[in-house]
Write a protein that holds these residues in place. Structure first.
Motif, PDB file in Angstrom:
ATOM      1  N   ILE A  30       0.765  -0.697   0.174  1.00  0.00           N
ATOM      2  CA  ILE A  30      -0.351  -0.034   0.375  1.00  0.00           C
ATOM      3  C   ILE A  30       0.768   1.027   0.098  1.00  0.00           C
ATOM      4  O   ILE A  30       0.207   1.954  -0.785  1.00  0.00           O
ATOM      5  CB  ILE A  30      -1.043  -0.006   1.709  1.00  0.00           C
ATOM      6  N   ALA A  31       1.638   1.623   0.889  1.00  0.00           N
ATOM      7  CA  ALA A  31       2.982   2.516   0.520  1.00  0.00           C
ATOM      8  C   ALA A  31       3.446   2.575  -0.505  1.00  0.00           C
ATOM      9  O   ALA A  31       3.889   3.683  -0.215  1.00  0.00           O
ATOM     10  CB  ALA A  31       3.793   2.424   2.209  1.00  0.00           C
ATOM     11  N   ALA A  32       4.465   1.952  -1.074  1.00  0.00           N
ATOM     12  CA  ALA A  32       5.039   1.328  -2.299  1.00  0.00           C
ATOM     13  C   ALA A  32       3.874   2.084  -3.466  1.00  0.00           C
ATOM     14  O   ALA A  32       4.597   2.668  -4.108  1.00  0.00           O
ATOM     15  CB  ALA A  32       5.334   0.563  -2.394  1.00  0.00           C
ATOM     16  N   VAL A  33       2.508   1.057  -3.241  1.00  0.00           N
ATOM     17  CA  VAL A  33       1.830   2.203  -4.021  1.00  0.00           C
ATOM     18  C   VAL A  33       1.721   2.999  -4.622  1.00  0.00           C
ATOM     19  O   VAL A  33       1.805   4.649  -5.345  1.00  0.00           O
ATOM     20  CB  VAL A  33       0.708   0.443  -4.822  1.00  0.00           C
ATOM     21  N   LEU A  34       1.331   3.953  -3.486  1.00  0.00           N
ATOM     22  CA  LEU A  34       0.535   5.267  -3.318  1.00  0.00           C
ATOM     23  C   LEU A  34       1.858   6.582  -3.294  1.00  0.00           C
ATOM     24  O   LEU A  34       1.796   7.552  -4.067  1.00  0.00           O
ATOM     25  CB  LEU A  34      -0.510   5.495  -1.959  1.00  0.00           C
ATOM     26  N   PHE A  35       3.241   6.063  -2.612  1.00  0.00           N
ATOM     27  CA  PHE A  35       3.965   6.530  -2.827  1.00  0.00           C
ATOM     28  C   PHE A  35       4.409   6.890  -4.457  1.00  0.00           C
ATOM     29  O   PHE A  35       4.873   7.882  -4.867  1.00  0.00           O
ATOM     30  CB  PHE A  35       5.350   6.046  -2.254  1.00  0.00           C
ATOM     31  N   ALA A  36       4.424   5.387  -5.361  1.00  0.00           N
ATOM     32  CA  ALA A  36       4.622   5.399  -6.328  1.00  0.00           C
ATOM     33  C   ALA A  36       4.029   6.210  -7.636  1.00  0.00           C
ATOM     34  O   ALA A  36       4.033   7.049  -7.914  1.00  0.00           O
ATOM     35  CB  ALA A  36       4.374   4.463  -7.483  1.00  0.00           C
ATOM     36  N   LEU A  52      -6.720   1.388  -2.002  1.00  0.00           N
ATOM     37  CA  LEU A  52      -7.219   2.374  -0.703  1.00  0.00           C
ATOM     38  C   LEU A  52      -8.781   1.325   0.022  1.00  0.00           C
ATOM     39  O   LEU A  52      -8.593   0.999   1.190  1.00  0.00           O
ATOM     40  CB  LEU A  52      -7.764   4.063  -0.506  1.00  0.00           C
ATOM     41  N   PHE A  53      -9.836   1.227  -1.060  1.00  0.00           N
ATOM     42  CA  PHE A  53     -10.879   0.860  -0.590  1.00  0.00           C
ATOM     43  C   PHE A  53     -10.976  -1.025  -0.173  1.00  0.00           C
ATOM     44  O   PHE A  53     -11.235  -1.195   0.643  1.00  0.00           O
ATOM     45  CB  PHE A  53     -11.978   0.967  -1.715  1.00  0.00           C
ATOM     46  N   THR A  54      -9.810  -1.407  -1.079  1.00  0.00           N
ATOM     47  CA  THR A  54      -9.824  -2.740  -0.771  1.00  0.00           C
ATOM     48  C   THR A  54      -8.972  -2.454   0.476  1.00  0.00           C
ATOM     49  O   THR A  54      -9.868  -3.929   1.500  1.00  0.00           O
ATOM     50  CB  THR A  54      -9.251  -3.260  -1.841  1.00  0.00           C
ATOM     51  N   ALA A  55      -8.007  -2.453   0.512  1.00  0.00           N
ATOM     52  CA  ALA A  55      -7.252  -2.707   1.544  1.00  0.00           C
ATOM     53  C   ALA A  55      -8.114  -2.561   3.140  1.00  0.00           C
ATOM     54  O   ALA A  55      -8.101  -3.621   4.149  1.00  0.00           O
ATOM     55  CB  ALA A  55      -6.150  -1.338   1.983  1.00  0.00           C
ATOM     56  N   GLY A  56      -9.464  -1.241   3.197  1.00  0.00           N
ATOM     57  CA  GLY A  56     -10.322  -1.250   4.198  1.00  0.00           C
ATOM     58  C   GLY A  56     -11.210  -2.105   3.913  1.00  0.00           C
ATOM     59  O   GLY A  56     -11.866  -3.069   5.842  1.00  0.00           O
ATOM     60  N   LEU A  57     -12.004  -2.994   2.902  1.00  0.00           N
ATOM     61  CA  LEU A  57     -12.795  -4.129   3.483  1.00  0.00           C
ATOM     62  C   LEU A  57     -12.205  -5.521   3.883  1.00  0.00           C
ATOM     63  O   LEU A  57     -12.261  -5.606   4.668  1.00  0.00           O
ATOM     64  CB  LEU A  57     -13.008  -4.655   1.866  1.00  0.00           C
ATOM     65  N   LEU A  71      -6.343  -2.676  10.629  1.00  0.00           N
ATOM     66  CA  LEU A  71      -7.260  -1.681  10.047  1.00  0.00           C
ATOM     67  C   LEU A  71      -5.495  -0.237  10.262  1.00  0.00           C
ATOM     68  O   LEU A  71      -5.352   0.275   9.758  1.00  0.00           O
ATOM     69  CB  LEU A  71      -7.826  -1.020  11.060  1.00  0.00           C
ATOM     70  N   SER A  72      -5.904  -0.507  11.454  1.00  0.00           N
ATOM     71  CA  SER A  72      -4.406   0.994  11.758  1.00  0.00           C
ATOM     72  C   SER A  72      -3.412   0.392  10.868  1.00  0.00           C
ATOM     73  O   SER A  72      -2.217   1.421  10.125  1.00  0.00           O
ATOM     74  CB  SER A  72      -4.212   0.408  13.645  1.00  0.00           C
ATOM     75  N   GLN A  73      -2.966  -0.353  10.447  1.00  0.00           N
ATOM     76  CA  GLN A  73      -1.424  -0.716   9.806  1.00  0.00           C
ATOM     77  C   GLN A  73      -2.048   0.006   8.237  1.00  0.00           C
ATOM     78  O   GLN A  73      -0.984   0.832   7.965  1.00  0.00           O
ATOM     79  CB  GLN A  73      -1.179  -2.183   9.618  1.00  0.00           C
ATOM     80  N   VAL A  74      -3.228  -0.570   8.153  1.00  0.00           N
ATOM     81  CA  VAL A  74      -3.177  -0.397   6.845  1.00  0.00           C
ATOM     82  C   VAL A  74      -3.147   1.648   6.760  1.00  0.00           C
ATOM     83  O   VAL A  74      -3.032   2.095   5.582  1.00  0.00           O
ATOM     84  CB  VAL A  74      -4.525  -0.487   6.452  1.00  0.00           C
ATOM     85  N   LEU A  75      -3.835   2.149   7.486  1.00  0.00           N
ATOM     86  CA  LEU A  75      -4.286   3.721   7.750  1.00  0.00           C
ATOM     87  C   LEU A  75      -2.513   3.906   7.371  1.00  0.00           C
ATOM     88  O   LEU A  75      -2.714   4.977   7.370  1.00  0.00           O
ATOM     89  CB  LEU A  75      -4.877   3.841   8.821  1.00  0.00           C
ATOM     90  N   ILE A  76      -1.841   4.087   8.430  1.00  0.00           N
ATOM     91  CA  ILE A  76      -0.520   4.448   8.562  1.00  0.00           C
ATOM     92  C   ILE A  76       0.386   4.456   7.398  1.00  0.00           C
ATOM     93  O   ILE A  76       0.766   5.077   7.504  1.00  0.00           O
ATOM     94  CB  ILE A  76      -0.063   3.282  10.163  1.00  0.00           C
ATOM     95  N   ALA A  77       0.006   2.895   6.522  1.00  0.00           N
ATOM     96  CA  ALA A  77       0.975   2.489   5.398  1.00  0.00           C
ATOM     97  C   ALA A  77       0.478   3.838   4.698  1.00  0.00           C
ATOM     98  O   ALA A  77       1.068   4.634   3.424  1.00  0.00           O
ATOM     99  CB  ALA A  77       0.830   1.427   5.207  1.00  0.00           C
ATOM    100  N   VAL A 169      -7.330   7.992   3.942  1.00  0.00           N
ATOM    101  CA  VAL A 169      -8.189   7.668   5.573  1.00  0.00           C
ATOM    102  C   VAL A 169      -9.575   7.419   4.652  1.00  0.00           C
ATOM    103  O   VAL A 169     -10.530   6.579   5.201  1.00  0.00           O
ATOM    104  CB  VAL A 169      -8.139   8.642   6.952  1.00  0.00           C
ATOM    105  N   GLY A 170     -10.263   8.921   4.228  1.00  0.00           N
ATOM    106  CA  GLY A 170     -11.599   8.524   3.901  1.00  0.00           C
ATOM    107  C   GLY A 170     -12.093   7.600   3.214  1.00  0.00           C
ATOM    108  O   GLY A 170     -12.727   6.552   2.965  1.00  0.00           O
ATOM    109  N   LEU A 171     -11.153   6.565   2.171  1.00  0.00           N
ATOM    110  CA  LEU A 171     -11.550   5.810   1.267  1.00  0.00           C
ATOM    111  C   LEU A 171     -10.944   4.441   2.199  1.00  0.00           C
ATOM    112  O   LEU A 171     -12.280   3.601   1.711  1.00  0.00           O
ATOM    113  CB  LEU A 171     -10.338   5.674  -0.231  1.00  0.00           C
ATOM    114  N   VAL A 172     -10.577   4.090   2.685  1.00  0.00           N
ATOM    115  CA  VAL A 172     -10.070   3.033   3.942  1.00  0.00           C
ATOM    116  C   VAL A 172     -11.401   2.613   4.600  1.00  0.00           C
ATOM    117  O   VAL A 172     -12.081   1.742   4.616  1.00  0.00           O
ATOM    118  CB  VAL A 172      -8.646   3.376   4.891  1.00  0.00           C
ATOM    119  N   LEU A 173     -11.379   3.889   5.538  1.00  0.00           N
ATOM    120  CA  LEU A 173     -13.036   3.867   6.339  1.00  0.00           C
ATOM    121  C   LEU A 173     -13.940   3.712   5.384  1.00  0.00           C
ATOM    122  O   LEU A 173     -14.744   2.759   6.076  1.00  0.00           O
ATOM    123  CB  LEU A 173     -12.996   4.967   6.869  1.00  0.00           C
ATOM    124  N   ALA A 174     -14.172   4.170   4.234  1.00  0.00           N
ATOM    125  CA  ALA A 174     -15.383   3.629   3.390  1.00  0.00           C
ATOM    126  C   ALA A 174     -15.754   1.933   3.053  1.00  0.00           C
ATOM    127  O   ALA A 174     -16.697   1.778   3.120  1.00  0.00           O
ATOM    128  CB  ALA A 174     -15.204   4.516   2.512  1.00  0.00           C
TER     129      ALA A 174
END
Length: 222
Positions: A30-36, A52-57, A71-77, A169-174
């Motif tokens: 997640i972190a690598a893809v969003l960074f790129a 992001l949405f799938t990671a939240g699911l 969830l906490s790790q997903v949000l931080i990453a 945060v919005g998409l992950v929590l959605a």
């Protein structure tokens, strides 16, 4: 992870499939893809919204997906990847972003640059930097473009943090909220992700139609 196992994972993963990325790399992916996607011009095709949405699911306890996430790790990453990526893109722009863009042959990238400049002209720095996070390709190009246009570093940092945090945060929590409220939502993972992809492309399509309409009006006047 050893070099050989990493190479095998890279060969097996589908970079356009959020589930495949998460199964191969987990929260680090997640972190690598969003960074790129937000920091490197070559990352404009990566699936930030659906990832992001799938990671939240997949962070919902009891969900049977390709990988189990916290969830906490997903949000931080997510936040770290998106914010560091945007700052890197800005830094690249300060040191020759327009020259790098000019060397690219990707038509979508140049279209994204045009829309990014329109956002900056129409809404000003603060709103454009925040809004760009929600438009695929534009969120890739606007950061180096802001550096190339000498947007003040402090102003850029402030608003990219605001926009990046709201977006991630919005998409992950959605995704997490949907997974928590719909039983066995993992059975419908593929169609849900497809809907997210389509919805995420609506702003891009709207901007494209608007810009074409504007050019048509200008052509009629001339």
């Amino acid at each position: 992870m050893s070099v050989s196992s990493l190479a095998a994972a890279l060969q097996a993963v589908n970079l356009l499939d959020a589930g495949s990325l998460l199964a191969a790399f987990g929260v680090l992916g997640i972190a690598a893809v969003l960074f790129a996607e937000t920091g490197l011009l070559v990352g404009f095709f990566l699936p930030g919204d659906s990832l992001l949405f799938t990671a939240g699911l997949l962070s919902v306890p009891g969900t049977h997906g390709p990988v189990r996430l916290a969830l906490s790790q997903v949000l931080i990453a997510s936040v770290i990847g998106a914010l560091l990526g945007a700052q890197t893109g800005y830094w690249i722009g300060c040191r020759g972003g327009r020259a790098l863009l000019a060397r690219s042959r990707a038509r979508r990238l140049h279209e994204g640059a045009s829309r990014a400049e329109e956002l900056l002209d129409r809404y000003g720095h603060a709103r454009a930097i925040v809004l760009a996070r929600f438009v695929p390709v534009v969120r890739t190009v606007l950061n180096p473009l802001a550096g190339a246009l000498n947007v003040p570093a402090g102003q850029f940092a402030l608003w990219q943090i605001v926009g990046g945090t709201i977006w991630t945060v919005g998409l992950v929590l959605a995704g997490y909220g949907l997974g928590s409220s719909v039983p066995n939502v993992d059975r419908y993972l593929l169609p849900i992700v497809a809907v997210v992809v389509v919805v995420s492309l609506i702003p891009l399509a709207a901007e494209l139609l608007r810009s074409r309409g504007g050019r048509a009006v200008e052509g009629d006047r001339n």
